[in-house]
Scaffold this motif. Sequence first.
Motif, short mmCIF file in Angstrom:
data_model
loop_
_atom_site.label_atom_id
_atom_site.label_comp_id
_atom_site.label_asym_id
_atom_site.label_seq_id
_atom_site.Cartn_x
_atom_site.Cartn_y
_atom_site.Cartn_z
N GLN A 199 -7.19 60.39 47.61
CA GLN A 199 -6.48 59.39 46.83
C GLN A 199 -5.71 60.07 45.72
OE1 GLN A 199 -8.92 56.40 44.89
NE2 GLN A 199 -7.36 54.86 45.27
N ALA A 200 -4.54 59.53 45.40
CA ALA A 200 -3.70 60.07 44.33
C ALA A 200 -2.92 58.93 43.69
CB ALA A 200 -2.75 61.12 44.88
N GLN A 201 -2.40 59.23 42.52
CA GLN A 201 -1.48 58.33 41.85
C GLN A 201 -0.13 59.02 41.76
OE1 GLN A 201 -3.43 57.34 38.14
NE2 GLN A 201 -4.28 55.48 39.05
N CYS A 202 0.93 58.22 41.71
CA CYS A 202 2.29 58.74 41.72
C CYS A 202 3.12 57.93 40.74
CB CYS A 202 2.85 58.62 43.14
SG CYS A 202 4.61 58.95 43.29
N ARG A 203 4.05 58.62 40.10
CA ARG A 203 5.05 57.96 39.25
C ARG A 203 6.36 58.71 39.41
NH1 ARG A 203 5.50 61.03 34.39
NH2 ARG A 203 3.67 62.29 34.03
N VAL A 204 7.43 58.09 39.00
CA VAL A 204 8.74 58.70 39.08
C VAL A 204 9.24 58.91 37.66
CG1 VAL A 204 11.14 58.28 39.75
CG2 VAL A 204 9.29 57.78 41.33
N ASP A 205 9.75 60.11 37.41
CA ASP A 205 10.30 60.46 36.10
C ASP A 205 11.70 61.01 36.34
OD1 ASP A 205 10.74 61.09 33.47
OD2 ASP A 205 9.32 62.76 33.41
N GLY A 206 12.73 60.16 36.20
CA GLY A 206 14.10 60.55 36.55
C GLY A 206 14.19 60.71 38.05
N ASP A 207 14.51 61.92 38.52
CA ASP A 207 14.54 62.16 39.96
C ASP A 207 13.34 62.99 40.42
OD1 ASP A 207 15.24 64.61 38.87
OD2 ASP A 207 16.79 65.04 40.35
N LEU A 208 12.29 63.03 39.58
CA LEU A 208 11.07 63.77 39.89
C LEU A 208 9.98 62.85 40.40
CD1 LEU A 208 10.82 66.06 36.74
CD2 LEU A 208 11.52 66.75 39.03
N TRP A 251 2.72 63.42 40.46
CA TRP A 251 1.50 62.86 41.03
C TRP A 251 0.27 63.48 40.40
CZ3 TRP A 251 -2.20 65.50 43.99
CH2 TRP A 251 -1.93 66.85 44.20
N LYS A 252 -0.86 62.82 40.63
CA LYS A 252 -2.14 63.39 40.21
C LYS A 252 -3.21 62.95 41.19
CE LYS A 252 -4.08 60.02 37.00
NZ LYS A 252 -4.69 59.89 35.68
N VAL A 287 -11.62 66.79 35.06
CA VAL A 287 -10.57 67.55 34.38
C VAL A 287 -9.47 67.96 35.36
CG1 VAL A 287 -11.63 69.84 34.64
CG2 VAL A 287 -10.18 69.36 32.66
N ASP A 288 -9.79 68.02 36.66
CA ASP A 288 -8.79 68.37 37.67
C ASP A 288 -7.89 67.20 38.05
OD1 ASP A 288 -9.72 70.98 37.74
OD2 ASP A 288 -11.17 70.55 39.33
N ASP A 289 -8.25 65.99 37.62
CA ASP A 289 -7.43 64.81 37.89
C ASP A 289 -6.37 64.69 36.80
OD1 ASP A 289 -9.00 64.23 40.07
OD2 ASP A 289 -10.18 62.70 39.06
N ARG A 290 -5.33 65.54 36.89
CA ARG A 290 -4.27 65.58 35.89
C ARG A 290 -2.92 65.42 36.57
NH1 ARG A 290 -1.21 70.00 36.15
NH2 ARG A 290 -2.03 71.83 37.20
N TRP A 291 -1.93 64.99 35.81
CA TRP A 291 -0.58 64.88 36.33
C TRP A 291 -0.06 66.28 36.64
CZ3 TRP A 291 1.02 60.49 38.14
CH2 TRP A 291 0.53 59.31 37.60
#
Length: 162
Positions: free
Chosen positions: A94-103, A106-107, A115-119
Amino acid sequence: MRAAAVIAVFALTLAACGAEADKAAPTAEVVAGPAVAAPPATPVALTDADLRRVCRAGLAAIHGQDEDSITIDALNGPIVTVSWRAPVDGGRRQAQCRVDGDLVVWKPVDRTRPVDDRWMDQAGDPVVRFVVDGDAITINTTLPDGSTGTETYPVAAEQEAR
């Protein structure tokens, strides 16, 4: 004779001034060129459906998965939660995702150490960019060693209406 010498010196002086002016003009243009900043990149405005499509394609590229294997679990504002079958043990990742401009950023959210669950947006992380073109999303990945990869996913909007 003396007048001719004065005229010759005067002519040489004027010629030298003109030559310096010709040399100075290109230098001024070259200096002014780099100082002009490039226009800022246009922010990418995505609908919720496009955000799900981009995250699905981005995480498929990042994790070497077929886009059909990436399941959209939730959309909470700008954050998309996805999951897929783990290739080694058959469990779920499982992961989370977001968009930052054209990037695509994920994390992971299922690591054994929180501590490994970082963006994944720090130096040393791959840089993942996207381009939406109709029903196709192109993912361009640049790894920390400078190598690049490009994948295009035909992720139609209708597939995201689950």
